[in-house]
Design a protein around this motif. Structure first.
Motif, PDB file in Angstrom:
ATOM      1  N   TRP A  19       0.941  -1.314   0.029  1.00  0.00           N
ATOM      2  CA  TRP A  19      -0.025   0.033   0.133  1.00  0.00           C
ATOM      3  C   TRP A  19       0.839   1.234   0.182  1.00  0.00           C
ATOM      4  CZ3 TRP A  19      -0.908   4.317   2.704  1.00  0.00           C
ATOM      5  CH2 TRP A  19      -2.006   5.365   2.331  1.00  0.00           C
ATOM      6  N   PHE A  20       2.055   1.215   0.782  1.00  0.00           N
ATOM      7  CA  PHE A  20       2.832   2.598   0.997  1.00  0.00           C
ATOM      8  C   PHE A  20       3.453   2.928  -0.300  1.00  0.00           C
ATOM      9  CE2 PHE A  20       6.691   4.741   1.709  1.00  0.00           C
ATOM     10  CZ  PHE A  20       6.355   5.876   2.367  1.00  0.00           C
ATOM     11  N   ASN A  21       3.831   1.915  -0.909  1.00  0.00           N
ATOM     12  CA  ASN A  21       4.836   2.070  -2.090  1.00  0.00           C
ATOM     13  C   ASN A  21       3.612   2.443  -3.444  1.00  0.00           C
ATOM     14  OD1 ASN A  21       7.455   1.896  -1.266  1.00  0.00           O
ATOM     15  ND2 ASN A  21       7.438  -0.332  -1.411  1.00  0.00           N
ATOM     16  N   ARG A  24       3.005   6.256  -2.509  1.00  0.00           N
ATOM     17  CA  ARG A  24       4.224   7.266  -2.120  1.00  0.00           C
ATOM     18  C   ARG A  24       4.337   8.422  -2.338  1.00  0.00           C
ATOM     19  NH1 ARG A  24       9.964   4.954  -4.336  1.00  0.00           N
ATOM     20  NH2 ARG A  24       8.537   4.577  -5.996  1.00  0.00           N
ATOM     21  N   ILE A  27       1.391  10.445  -0.956  1.00  0.00           N
ATOM     22  CA  ILE A  27       1.599  10.885   0.588  1.00  0.00           C
ATOM     23  C   ILE A  27       2.807  11.895   0.639  1.00  0.00           C
ATOM     24  CG2 ILE A  27       2.534   9.942   2.664  1.00  0.00           C
ATOM     25  CD1 ILE A  27       1.384   7.309   2.120  1.00  0.00           C
TER      26      ILE A  27
END
Length: 306
Positions: A19-21, A24, A27
């Motif tokens: 999810w973060f990548n 990225r 965000i």
């Protein structure tokens, strides 16, 4: 067109990269936008005057002047010669955006960007029709009209209706008529014209696009041979027409996205599960295998709402 186009936008990237990548740069953009806005709100809210002013013009630590060159241009058109500090501030900001990419302002600094992004996200979730789509050159007409009105009225005309300034005033002075402009932009993008404000009308974006035509910071589709036609990059790109020349080009075509309309938001990098896109510079001559498209075998049309 890939069978994967029926999947939710970014689903493959979340599955393959986490999810973060897969979020990225989104965000990082929200952090950047919040940071710049917070600098201007520290004074009115907490009495910490590191930065005095707003995005139109400010003084940092009573030393560094920063002025929106678009504001300066309107002032000159109106017949008002700015003070030396304002000219220096406009030069600093202008050179910075000319080098790193004019419309970086739109995606990494402008506080209206989260508003239009939210409208685009909801538009996609509700599967609403594309709506009215003004010609992209309309924003240059708007830019010229703003300069002309400034010259005729002797005022900095755009500041009377600028939703960026209205949002700033609303956050400082509370709910009021200023919020009507911000809500109007959201509803315009949601109901009337998908990505209509930033992509077709905003003269600020038009100005910074012209300013950053030869900017250094670019995105490249240097791994375009790996593209699986999922179409997610087109779905999230606020200026989807900038992707096609780089992604669908032949061996002789550069994989660099060179259009000044590109905001360098990085969302195409986020949602691509096979890492086709990367940040680079305009002098990057790294060859990329082309995915040859002929007139009888054209690039697939966008299958998702952006």
């Amino acid at each position: 067109m890939s069978d994967k186009t029926h999947l939710p936008v970014g689903a493959e990237a979340i599955r393959d990269k986490g999810w973060f990548n897969a979020h990225r740069y989104l965000i990082l953009r929200r952090v950047s936008q919040t940071f710049f806005l917070s600098l201007f709100l520290l004074g009115p809210w907490f009495g910490i005057w590191w930065v005095k002013g707003n995005l139109s013009g400010s003084m940092t630590f009573d030393i560094l002047p920063l002025t929106d060159p678009f504001i300066t241009l309107q002032g000159l058109a109106a017949g008002h010669w700015p003070e030396l500090t304002a000219l220096i501030g406009a030069l600093i900001v202008g050179v910075a955006y000319a080098l790193i990419g004019g419309r970086v302002y739109c995606s990494w600094v402008c506080p209206i960007n989260p508003v239009t992004d939210a409208a685009s996200w909801l538009h996609r979730k509700l599967d609403l029709p594309k709506g009215w789509q003004p010609k992209r050159n309309t924003r240059y007409f708007m830019l010229g009209m703003v300069i002309a009105v400034s010259a005729l009225t002797g005022t900095i005309a755009w500041e009377f209706v600028n939703p960026i300034s209205m949002l700033h005033r609303g956050l400082i002075f509370g709910m009021g008529f200023a919020w009507a402009f911000v809500i109007g932009v959201f509803l315009f993008d949601l109901i009337l014209a998908r990505r209509g404000w930033c992509g077709h009308l905003c003269p600020v974006g038009a100005f910074y696009g012209l300013l950053g035509q030869k900017s250094v910071l670019r995105i490249t589709a240097d791994k375009r041979e790996a593209c699986d036609d999922c179409m997610d990059c087109f779905a999230v790109c606020p200026e989807m027409h900038v992707i096609t020349p780089a992604l669908r080009g032949t061996d002789e075509d550069t994989p660099l996205i060179l259009s000044p309309d590109c905001t360098n938001c990085g969302r195409c990098i986020d949602v691509c599960s096979v890492d086709v896109f990367h940040f680079t510079h305009r002098f990057d001559e790294t060859p990329a295998p082309g995915r040859v498209r002929t007139r009888s075998n054209p690039a697939p049309k966008v299958g998702k709402a952006a």
